[in-house]
Design a protein around this motif. Structure first.
Motif, PDB file in Angstrom:
ATOM      1  N   PRO A  85       0.809  -1.219   0.000  1.00  0.00           N
ATOM      2  CA  PRO A  85       0.000   0.000   0.000  1.00  0.00           C
ATOM      3  C   PRO A  85       0.849   1.279   0.000  1.00  0.00           C
ATOM      4  N   PHE A  86       0.279   2.335  -0.578  1.00  0.00           N
ATOM      5  CA  PHE A  86       0.940   3.619  -0.641  1.00  0.00           C
ATOM      6  C   PHE A  86       0.180   4.629   0.218  1.00  0.00           C
ATOM      7  N   GLU A  87       0.907   5.645   0.663  1.00  0.00           N
ATOM      8  CA  GLU A  87       0.323   6.668   1.533  1.00  0.00           C
ATOM      9  C   GLU A  87       0.071   7.941   0.740  1.00  0.00           C
ATOM     10  N   SER A  88      -1.127   8.473   0.844  1.00  0.00           N
ATOM     11  CA  SER A  88      -1.488   9.678   0.104  1.00  0.00           C
ATOM     12  C   SER A  88      -0.562  10.837   0.455  1.00  0.00           C
ATOM     13  N   GLY A  89      -0.006  11.472  -0.583  1.00  0.00           N
ATOM     14  CA  GLY A  89       0.867  12.627  -0.383  1.00  0.00           C
ATOM     15  C   GLY A  89       2.288  12.293   0.013  1.00  0.00           C
ATOM     16  N   ALA A  90       2.618  11.010   0.183  1.00  0.00           N
ATOM     17  CA  ALA A  90       3.956  10.629   0.640  1.00  0.00           C
ATOM     18  C   ALA A  90       4.959  10.657  -0.508  1.00  0.00           C
ATOM     19  N   THR A  91       6.225  10.797  -0.140  1.00  0.00           N
ATOM     20  CA  THR A  91       7.326  10.746  -1.098  1.00  0.00           C
ATOM     21  C   THR A  91       8.007   9.388  -0.991  1.00  0.00           C
ATOM     22  N   TYR A  92       8.346   8.811  -2.148  1.00  0.00           N
ATOM     23  CA  TYR A  92       9.007   7.508  -2.186  1.00  0.00           C
ATOM     24  C   TYR A  92      10.350   7.647  -2.896  1.00  0.00           C
ATOM     25  N   ARG A  93      11.347   6.975  -2.329  1.00  0.00           N
ATOM     26  CA  ARG A  93      12.708   7.039  -2.882  1.00  0.00           C
ATOM     27  C   ARG A  93      13.054   5.698  -3.528  1.00  0.00           C
ATOM     28  N   LEU A  94      13.429   5.737  -4.813  1.00  0.00           N
ATOM     29  CA  LEU A  94      13.898   4.522  -5.471  1.00  0.00           C
ATOM     30  C   LEU A  94      15.398   4.643  -5.709  1.00  0.00           C
ATOM     31  N   ARG A  95      16.062   3.484  -5.619  1.00  0.00           N
ATOM     32  CA  ARG A  95      17.518   3.473  -5.727  1.00  0.00           C
ATOM     33  C   ARG A  95      17.966   2.221  -6.460  1.00  0.00           C
ATOM     34  N   ILE A  96      18.940   2.384  -7.352  1.00  0.00           N
ATOM     35  CA  ILE A  96      19.610   1.233  -7.931  1.00  0.00           C
ATOM     36  C   ILE A  96      21.116   1.419  -7.762  1.00  0.00           C
ATOM     37  N   LYS A  97      21.832   0.328  -7.560  1.00  0.00           N
ATOM     38  CA  LYS A  97      23.290   0.347  -7.569  1.00  0.00           C
ATOM     39  C   LYS A  97      23.736  -0.498  -8.755  1.00  0.00           C
ATOM     40  N   TYR A  98      24.655   0.031  -9.531  1.00  0.00           N
ATOM     41  CA  TYR A  98      25.012  -0.602 -10.796  1.00  0.00           C
ATOM     42  C   TYR A  98      26.490  -0.398 -11.115  1.00  0.00           C
ATOM     43  N   LYS A  99      26.995  -1.253 -11.981  1.00  0.00           N
ATOM     44  CA  LYS A  99      28.362  -1.150 -12.485  1.00  0.00           C
ATOM     45  C   LYS A  99      28.363  -1.674 -13.912  1.00  0.00           C
ATOM     46  N   VAL A 100      28.749  -0.841 -14.859  1.00  0.00           N
ATOM     47  CA  VAL A 100      28.752  -1.225 -16.271  1.00  0.00           C
ATOM     48  C   VAL A 100      30.051  -1.947 -16.600  1.00  0.00           C
ATOM     49  N   LEU A 101      29.926  -3.162 -17.122  1.00  0.00           N
ATOM     50  CA  LEU A 101      31.083  -3.966 -17.485  1.00  0.00           C
ATOM     51  C   LEU A 101      31.466  -3.782 -18.947  1.00  0.00           C
ATOM     52  N   THR A 102      30.464  -3.755 -19.814  1.00  0.00           N
ATOM     53  CA  THR A 102      30.687  -3.529 -21.243  1.00  0.00           C
ATOM     54  C   THR A 102      29.826  -2.356 -21.669  1.00  0.00           C
ATOM     55  N   SER A 103      30.455  -1.242 -21.984  1.00  0.00           N
ATOM     56  CA  SER A 103      29.721  -0.012 -22.267  1.00  0.00           C
ATOM     57  C   SER A 103      29.412   0.135 -23.758  1.00  0.00           C
ATOM     58  N   GLN A 104      28.320   0.818 -24.034  1.00  0.00           N
ATOM     59  CA  GLN A 104      27.922   1.159 -25.392  1.00  0.00           C
ATOM     60  C   GLN A 104      27.997   2.676 -25.554  1.00  0.00           C
ATOM     61  N   SER A 105      29.202   3.179 -25.617  1.00  0.00           N
ATOM     62  CA  SER A 105      29.469   4.622 -25.790  1.00  0.00           C
ATOM     63  C   SER A 105      28.829   5.462 -24.691  1.00  0.00           C
ATOM     64  N   GLY A 106      28.771   4.912 -23.481  1.00  0.00           N
ATOM     65  CA  GLY A 106      28.247   5.673 -22.348  1.00  0.00           C
ATOM     66  C   GLY A 106      26.748   5.649 -22.208  1.00  0.00           C
ATOM     67  N   SER A 107      26.037   5.087 -23.167  1.00  0.00           N
ATOM     68  CA  SER A 107      24.576   4.998 -23.104  1.00  0.00           C
ATOM     69  C   SER A 107      24.196   3.570 -22.733  1.00  0.00           C
ATOM     70  N   ASP A 108      24.181   3.286 -21.420  1.00  0.00           N
ATOM     71  CA  ASP A 108      24.104   1.893 -20.980  1.00  0.00           C
ATOM     72  C   ASP A 108      22.867   1.549 -20.152  1.00  0.00           C
TER      73      ASP A 108
END
Length: 205
Positions: A85-108
Motif C-alpha cells: 500500500p501507498f500513503e497519500s501525499g507521501a514521497t518515495y525514494r527509489l535506488r539502484i546500484k550498478y556497475k557497467v562492465l561492457t559499455s555502449q558509448s556511455g549509453s548503458d
C-alpha cells in the motif's frame, strides 16, 4: 552475556522494522534459480531481452549480485511491479546500484519507471524524473530518484532499461517511503502572520 541477551530482541525488532519499510521483493537479488530451459532467473523479478547470471565476487553486499551478461534487444528491461500500500501525499525514494562492465558509448542504463492506474494505465506523473536519459559508470555507482504518490495510482512499475549489447551488474535496489514527508494538503489553506496586532492610537487635528 545478560546485556547481549537483552539487546538481541531490540536488534531483531529494529531489523524487522527496517525490512518492513522495503517495498521491493528480493531487492538484493539474493534469491535465484537456474535450469536448462529458462536459464538464470531471480525471484520476483521479470526480464525482457536480457540474459541473466549470478555474480558472487563483484557485489555491493550480501552473497550475490545480478549480472546482465548481454542485452539482446534495443529495449531490454529488468522490472517488478509494486502493489503498495501507498500513503497519500507521501514521497518515495527509489535506488539502484550498478556497475557497467561492457559499455555502449556511455549509453548503458536508464530508469523506465512510472506510476500506474487501473483506469488510465501508465501515468505521466513526474515522468521526467522516472524515465531518465541513459547513464553509465565503470565502478559501483548509485542512482537515486524521489517521487510523490499520485492518489489515482494503484501501483508502481519499477523498471530499468539496459542498452543493446551492454553488460551490467546490479545490486541493492530499493523502493521506500521517505519518513517525515509532508502530506499534500487536500484543501486550500491560508496562514496569517502575525496572529495579533499591537493597538495604536493617535489624535487627529
Amino acid at each position: 552475556m545478560k546485556k547481549l541477551l537483552l539487546l538481541l530482541p531490540l536488534w531483531l525488532l529494529a531489523t524487522s522494522a527496517l525490512a518492513a519499510d522495503e517495498m521491493l521483493s528480493n531487492p538484493g537479488f539474493e534469491d535465484s534459480s537456474s535450469n536448462g530451459l529458462f536459464g538464470t532467473t531471480f525471484d520476483e523479478w521479470s526480464a525482457t531481452g536480457i540474459t541473466l547470471a549470478v555474480e558472487t565476487t563483484d557485489k555491493v553486499e550480501g552473497e550475490q549480485a545480478l549480472k546482465v551478461t548481454k542485452a539482446t534487444r534495443d529495449e531490454s528491461y529488468l522490472y517488478q511491479e509494486i502493489e503498495g500500500p501507498f500513503e497519500s501525499g507521501a514521497t518515495y525514494r527509489l535506488r539502484i546500484k550498478y556497475k557497467v562492465l561492457t559499455s555502449q558509448s556511455g549509453s548503458d542504463v536508464k530508469l523506465n519507471c512510472c506510476w500506474q492506474s487501473p483506469r488510465d494505465g501508465d501515468l505521466d506523473h513526474e515522468i521526467d524524473l522516472l524515465k531518465t536519459d541513459f547513464f553509465t559508470a565503470d565502478t559501483w555507482s548509485e542512482k537515486i530518484v524521489e517521487t510523490t504518490f499520485p492518489d489515482e495510482a494503484s501501483r508502481f512499475f519499477f523498471s530499468v532499461m539496459v542498452a543493446k549489447n551492454a553488460s551490467v551488474l546490479f545490486d541493492d535496489f530499493s523502493f521506500q517511503k521517505v519518513e517525515g514527508a509532508a502530506p499534500v494538503p487536500t484543501e486550500p489553506t491560508l496562514t496569517v502572520s502575525p496572529t495579533t496586532f499591537t493597538e495604536l492610537s493617535t489624535q487627529l487635528n
